[in-house]
Scaffold this active site. Structure first.
Site, short mmCIF file in Angstrom:
data_model
loop_
_atom_site.label_atom_id
_atom_site.label_comp_id
_atom_site.label_asym_id
_atom_site.label_seq_id
_atom_site.Cartn_x
_atom_site.Cartn_y
_atom_site.Cartn_z
N GLY A 35 -56.54 18.13 52.57
CA GLY A 35 -56.60 17.98 54.02
C GLY A 35 -58.00 17.71 54.53
O GLY A 35 -58.98 17.65 53.79
N SER A 36 -58.08 17.60 55.85
CA SER A 36 -59.31 17.14 56.49
C SER A 36 -60.43 18.17 56.50
O SER A 36 -61.59 17.83 56.75
CB SER A 36 -59.02 16.69 57.94
OG SER A 36 -58.45 17.76 58.68
N ASP A 94 -59.38 26.20 50.43
CA ASP A 94 -58.49 25.25 51.09
C ASP A 94 -58.56 25.46 52.60
O ASP A 94 -59.07 26.48 53.08
CB ASP A 94 -57.06 25.46 50.61
CG ASP A 94 -56.18 24.22 50.78
OD1 ASP A 94 -56.64 23.25 51.40
OD2 ASP A 94 -55.04 24.25 50.28
N GLY A 95 -58.04 24.52 53.34
CA GLY A 95 -57.91 24.66 54.78
C GLY A 95 -56.62 25.35 55.13
O GLY A 95 -55.88 25.83 54.26
N LYS A 107 -49.69 26.68 55.91
CA LYS A 107 -50.24 25.50 55.27
C LYS A 107 -49.09 24.53 55.01
O LYS A 107 -47.94 24.95 54.96
CB LYS A 107 -50.95 25.86 53.97
CG LYS A 107 -52.18 26.73 54.18
CD LYS A 107 -52.81 27.20 52.89
CE LYS A 107 -53.04 26.08 51.94
NZ LYS A 107 -53.85 24.98 52.56
N GLY A 108 -49.41 23.26 54.86
CA GLY A 108 -48.39 22.28 54.56
C GLY A 108 -48.24 21.18 55.58
O GLY A 108 -47.30 20.39 55.51
N GLY A 109 -49.20 21.11 56.52
CA GLY A 109 -49.18 19.99 57.46
C GLY A 109 -49.30 18.65 56.77
O GLY A 109 -48.81 17.63 57.26
N GLU A 116 -50.27 23.68 46.62
CA GLU A 116 -51.32 24.56 47.14
C GLU A 116 -51.00 26.02 46.82
O GLU A 116 -51.87 26.78 46.39
CB GLU A 116 -51.48 24.35 48.64
CG GLU A 116 -52.13 23.03 49.00
CD GLU A 116 -52.06 22.69 50.48
OE1 GLU A 116 -52.79 21.77 50.90
OE2 GLU A 116 -51.27 23.33 51.21
N LYS A 134 -57.50 26.44 64.78
CA LYS A 134 -56.48 26.95 63.87
C LYS A 134 -56.24 28.45 64.03
O LYS A 134 -55.33 29.00 63.39
CB LYS A 134 -56.88 26.64 62.42
CG LYS A 134 -57.22 25.19 62.15
CD LYS A 134 -56.07 24.26 62.50
CE LYS A 134 -56.47 22.80 62.43
NZ LYS A 134 -56.96 22.37 61.14
#
Length: 238
Positions: A35-36, A94-95, A107-109, A116, A134
């Site tokens: 992710g970003s 992770d994000g 998570k999981g967008g 993950e 967030k």
């Protein structure tokens, strides 16, 4: 600070802090997220490797996106199944799409939450990095909880989730007709609730439904959380 600036700030701060504290060191087995917000962390890690601050880092990645980034930066990539990894990681970073006061996460967008979770639930230390947008008080009432399902089980799983109070929407592709297909070949149901949920209990309930591969609630391996703020500061939780 803008959201994009916060993502870079929190990624850099987390990597630098973890190295300074000795939580990231040479020879480690590190899980790298998707992710970003995770991508700037991968870049920062590579910068330290290229400077010689870190050596012999072994990465296990959670998506093709992260794999490509590691290949571009020269970070060697392994599987959890490789003998040198042995199914266990020293740390994963992770994000997250949402983080609540108890450090539970969605998570999981990006539809990578199954890989993950496999990586991050098999890490001794789990670190989440996030921008201020967030941070929430309750999980699952705004940002949808992704539930990865076997295609043949889509309707029965939807029925079970509806009985649990969830409103479910099949995630559709962008610039592609039909549903999003995950790296594992499955489909995603995005679920929201009108009322706050018991997040740890809901993770177990969803994952007990036949046909569910995994859900995007992360409650079992409580992370250290770094949160970037609009004023340029970084908060640390847990």
């Amino acid at each position: 600070m803008t959201q994009a600036e916060q993502k870079i700030l929190v990624a850099n701060t987390a990597i630098d802090t973890l190295i300074k504290e000795g939580k990231i060191f040479s020879g480690m087995k590190i899980g790298l997220g998707t992710g970003s917000t995770a991508m700037p962390a991968v870049k920062r890690l590579a910068e330290h490797i290229n400077k010689g601050d870190l050596k012999d880092i072994k990465a296990v990645v959670t998506s093709f996106q992260t794999q490509n980034a590691c290949q571009d930066y020269g970070i060697p990539v392994y599987s959890l199944n490789d003998r040198i990894i042995g199914g266990q990681l020293d740390l994963a970073i992770d994000g997250a799409d949402e983080v609540d006061p108890d450090c539970n996460c969605i998570k999981g967008g990006g539809a990578a939450h199954v890989r993950e979770k496999i990586v991050e639930y098999n890490a001794k230390i789990f670190v989440v990095i996030a921008d201020s947008s967030k941070v929430v008080n309750t999980i699952g009432t705004k940002f949808p909880v992704p539930v990865e399902v076997i295609g043949e089980a889509r309707i029965p799983v939807t029925n079970k989730l509806s009985e649990m109070g969830a409103s479910c929407i099949l995630r559709e592709g962008v610039r592609k007709c039909g549903p999003v297909i995950t790296d594992n070949g499955n489909q995603i149901l995005d679920c929201t609730w009108k009322e706050p949920i018991d997040v740890p209990a809901m993770e177990d309930k969803i994952n007990s439904i036949a046909g569910v591969v995994e859900c995007g609630l992360f409650t079992k391996n409580k992370p250290i959380v770094f949160i970037a703020k609009e004023d340029g500061s970084v908060e640390r939780r847990n």
